[in-house]
Write a protein that holds these residues in place. Structure first.
Motif, mmCIF file in Angstrom:
data_model
loop_
_atom_site.group_PDB
_atom_site.id
_atom_site.type_symbol
_atom_site.label_atom_id
_atom_site.label_comp_id
_atom_site.label_asym_id
_atom_site.label_seq_id
_atom_site.Cartn_x
_atom_site.Cartn_y
_atom_site.Cartn_z
ATOM 1 N N UNK A 229 16.339 0.186 -3.003
ATOM 2 C CA UNK A 229 16.603 0.504 -1.595
ATOM 3 C C UNK A 229 16.038 -0.569 -0.681
ATOM 4 N N UNK A 230 14.779 -0.882 -0.842
ATOM 5 C CA UNK A 230 14.115 -1.938 -0.059
ATOM 6 C C UNK A 230 13.399 -2.837 -1.046
ATOM 7 N N UNK A 231 13.775 -4.113 -1.122
ATOM 8 C CA UNK A 231 14.636 -4.917 -0.234
ATOM 9 C C UNK A 231 16.107 -4.998 -0.662
ATOM 10 N N UNK A 232 16.646 -3.937 -1.213
ATOM 11 C CA UNK A 232 18.075 -3.844 -1.549
ATOM 12 C C UNK A 232 18.506 -4.876 -2.593
ATOM 13 N N UNK A 233 17.703 -5.012 -3.619
ATOM 14 C CA UNK A 233 18.029 -5.969 -4.678
ATOM 15 C C UNK A 233 19.334 -5.581 -5.375
ATOM 16 N N UNK A 260 27.405 -2.127 4.013
ATOM 17 C CA UNK A 260 27.301 -0.945 4.862
ATOM 18 C C UNK A 260 26.413 0.130 4.246
ATOM 19 N N UNK A 261 26.560 0.341 2.937
ATOM 20 C CA UNK A 261 25.702 1.308 2.243
ATOM 21 C C UNK A 261 24.251 0.873 2.304
ATOM 22 N N UNK A 262 24.028 -0.434 2.126
ATOM 23 C CA UNK A 262 22.670 -0.974 2.175
ATOM 24 C C UNK A 262 22.024 -0.701 3.526
ATOM 25 N N UNK A 263 22.740 -0.980 4.595
ATOM 26 C CA UNK A 263 22.204 -0.753 5.943
ATOM 27 C C UNK A 263 21.943 0.736 6.159
ATOM 28 N N UNK A 266 18.730 1.875 4.400
ATOM 29 C CA UNK A 266 17.534 1.381 5.092
ATOM 30 C C UNK A 266 17.271 2.216 6.353
ATOM 31 N N UNK A 267 18.332 2.530 7.102
ATOM 32 C CA UNK A 267 18.169 3.339 8.315
ATOM 33 C C UNK A 267 17.631 4.729 7.957
ATOM 34 N N UNK A 268 18.176 5.330 6.905
ATOM 35 C CA UNK A 268 17.690 6.641 6.459
ATOM 36 C C UNK A 268 16.216 6.568 6.086
ATOM 37 N N UNK A 269 15.832 5.518 5.371
ATOM 38 C CA UNK A 269 14.427 5.357 4.969
ATOM 39 C C UNK A 269 13.520 5.226 6.183
ATOM 40 N N UNK A 270 13.967 4.467 7.189
ATOM 41 C CA UNK A 270 13.164 4.284 8.405
ATOM 42 C C UNK A 270 12.925 5.624 9.090
ATOM 43 N N UNK A 271 13.972 6.423 9.242
ATOM 44 C CA UNK A 271 13.824 7.719 9.903
ATOM 45 C C UNK A 271 12.960 8.670 9.081
ATOM 46 N N UNK A 272 13.075 8.604 7.760
ATOM 47 C CA UNK A 272 12.238 9.464 6.909
ATOM 48 C C UNK A 272 10.765 9.095 7.039
ATOM 49 N N UNK A 278 5.575 13.932 5.163
ATOM 50 C CA UNK A 278 4.860 13.125 4.161
ATOM 51 C C UNK A 278 4.845 11.641 4.494
ATOM 52 N N UNK A 279 5.726 11.214 5.425
ATOM 53 C CA UNK A 279 5.795 9.802 5.776
ATOM 54 C C UNK A 279 6.345 8.936 4.662
ATOM 55 N N UNK A 280 7.130 9.520 3.791
ATOM 56 C CA UNK A 280 7.685 8.784 2.654
ATOM 57 C C UNK A 280 9.168 8.526 2.887
ATOM 58 N N UNK A 281 9.566 7.276 2.613
ATOM 59 C CA UNK A 281 10.958 6.898 2.778
ATOM 60 C C UNK A 281 11.797 7.278 1.579
#
Length: 295
Positions: A229-233, A260-263, A266-272, A278-281
């Motif tokens: 997911x991050x850094x989207x390898x 598009x899926x990658x972005x 990442x956006x979902x992880x940021x909001x999570x 729990x503050x976990x992405x």
């Protein structure tokens, strides 16, 4: 003579009556015996039925007793299990150090620093990697198409038709640098972070660290899952596979879909990270890891 005849007739009558009484007595005895047998049979049947009923009642009582004992044992076992878990949790909470989870801004700043470090490292390495001589020509042509589209000199349909070939040729000529970039990401975000106890250089500067959910050191597998997911390898590897094995049009639409899926991930992880308790992405949950502050 009359007297003898009468006497003989009287004797015969007496004999017949005696024989009749004997026959009646035999019949009566048979009927009496039959009645006794029937009575005995009925009595035996009643006793058998009573015996079977008593056995059935005993079995039912025994079953009920067994069920009740099993229920009581099960309740006792559950209670003991809960008590043991509570004791274990208390012991863990007593023995386990109090870790503070890393919030969004330290993690975001660490990500920015790591991005800068990886970009600088990739630039240094790629300067030593031979580049396809046509790459710059394809890049200039694509920039020209973009300029024409922004100036509205071409329609969206013309833009797509022109971009399909140019983007494919540009990325195909850039496959080797893309592979080198993926190797750098793997070495930095997976291998280096694993051997550095869950810290990249950016995380070390911001004093945060990746650990398992039980606060033990994260494993190599967990770092691999996080990097999807991050850094989207995985998305970068997918794009390389598309450009090598798919046609021009398939690559054009496939690459944009992957990006598009990658972005989105990442956006979902940021909001999570920002809003979950729990503050976990998403990558933390996928790999069963958490990020904590360190002294």
């Amino acid at each position: 003579m009359n007297i003898l005849a009468k006497k003989k007739k009287a004797d015969e009558t007496t004999a017949k009556r005696a024989e009749k009484r004997t026959m009646e007595s035999v019949v009566f005895d048979k009927e009496k015996s039959t009645r006794k047998k029937k009575h005995s049979a009925n009595t035996a049947n009643k006793k058998q039925v009573q015996k079977e009923s008593m056995v059935q009642d005993f079995k039912e009582k025994e079953y009920k007793t067994t069920v009740e004992e099993s229920f009581v044992q099960d309740q006792d076992f559950k209670k003991e299990k809960v008590d043991a878990e509570l004791v274990s949790e208390k012991e863990q909470n007593f023995d386990q150090p109090k870790y503070q989870r890393a919030y969004f801004f330290p993690r975001f700043l660490a990500y920015v620093l790591d991005f800068i470090i990886v970009t600088m490292l990739s630039t240094l390495v790629l300067n030593m990697v031979p580049q396809d001589k046509n790459y710059k020509a394809y890049l200039n042509e694509y920039q020209k198409i973009q300029a024409e589209f922004m100036a509205q000199d071409i329609t969206p349909e013309e833009y797509v038709n022109k971009s399909v070939d140019v983007i494919y040729d540009m990325d195909y000529s850039n496959v080797l640098p893309m592979i080198v970039e993926v190797i750098i990401l793997i070495l930095y975000y997976i291998v280096f972070q694993f051997y550095n106890k869950g810290q990249t250089l950016g995380k070390k500067l911001l004093r945060i660290r990746v650990v398992s959910n039980n606060y033990e050191d994260a494993t190599m597998d967990q770092f691999i899952l996080r990097s999807f997911v991050v850094p989207s390898i995985i998305s970068k590897m997918a794009i390389i596979a598309l450009v090598l094995f798919m046609g021009r049009e398939t690559y054009y639409y496939g690459s944009f879909t992957v990006q598009g899926i990658q972005v989105g991930l990442i956006i979902i992880s940021v909001f999570m990270i920002m809003y979950s308790k729990s503050g976990r992405g998403l990558h933390d949950r996928l790999a069963k890891t958490t990020v904590i502050m360190v002294d």
